[in-house]
Write a protein that holds these residues in place. Sequence first.
Motif, mmCIF file in Angstrom:
data_model
loop_
_atom_site.group_PDB
_atom_site.id
_atom_site.type_symbol
_atom_site.label_atom_id
_atom_site.label_comp_id
_atom_site.label_asym_id
_atom_site.label_seq_id
_atom_site.Cartn_x
_atom_site.Cartn_y
_atom_site.Cartn_z
ATOM 1 N N ALA A 20 0.826 -1.201 0.000
ATOM 2 C CA ALA A 20 0.000 0.000 0.000
ATOM 3 C C ALA A 20 0.865 1.257 0.000
ATOM 4 N N THR A 21 1.925 1.240 0.791
ATOM 5 C CA THR A 21 2.834 2.390 0.849
ATOM 6 C C THR A 21 3.504 2.623 -0.498
ATOM 7 N N ARG B 263 -5.759 1.365 -1.488
ATOM 8 C CA ARG B 263 -6.844 1.246 -0.514
ATOM 9 C C ARG B 263 -7.199 -0.212 -0.264
ATOM 10 N N ARG B 264 -7.223 -0.996 -1.338
ATOM 11 C CA ARG B 264 -7.525 -2.425 -1.187
ATOM 12 C C ARG B 264 -6.459 -3.125 -0.354
ATOM 13 N N GLU C 19 -4.565 -1.743 1.937
ATOM 14 C CA GLU C 19 -4.733 -1.295 3.319
ATOM 15 C C GLU C 19 -5.886 -2.034 3.990
ATOM 16 N N THR C 20 -6.974 -2.214 3.262
ATOM 17 C CA THR C 20 -8.119 -2.941 3.802
ATOM 18 C C THR C 20 -7.744 -4.390 4.069
ATOM 19 N N ALA C 21 -7.019 -5.002 3.151
ATOM 20 C CA ALA C 21 -6.586 -6.385 3.343
ATOM 21 C C ALA C 21 -5.673 -6.509 4.556
ATOM 22 N N SER C 22 -4.820 -5.518 4.764
ATOM 23 C CA SER C 22 -3.934 -5.519 5.926
ATOM 24 C C SER C 22 -4.743 -5.475 7.213
ATOM 25 N N ARG C 23 -5.748 -4.608 7.252
ATOM 26 C CA ARG C 23 -6.593 -4.504 8.445
ATOM 27 C C ARG C 23 -7.389 -5.785 8.687
#
Length: 68
Positions: A21-22, A45-46, A48-52
């Motif tokens: 994501a970064t 964004r996807r 980041e969402t997957a990370s969360r």
Amino acid sequence: MPARRRFTQPTSLKECFAKEATQLRKQAQGTPPGVERDLLVRKARRAETASRMSEWLASAPKHQDRFK
């Protein structure tokens, strides 16, 4: 039957998604506004969402027999 080869991942799935994501965000900043930039931001964004989600699933309590 031969033994399975097992190894541990050097980085967690959460860390891999966060790193991706970064990188995508940095790449999007260098891209002029347009479709390509929007796609990069969407991918970031996807990731980041997957990370969360990965973090959330890893923190879930182990299966318990609640309905005895």
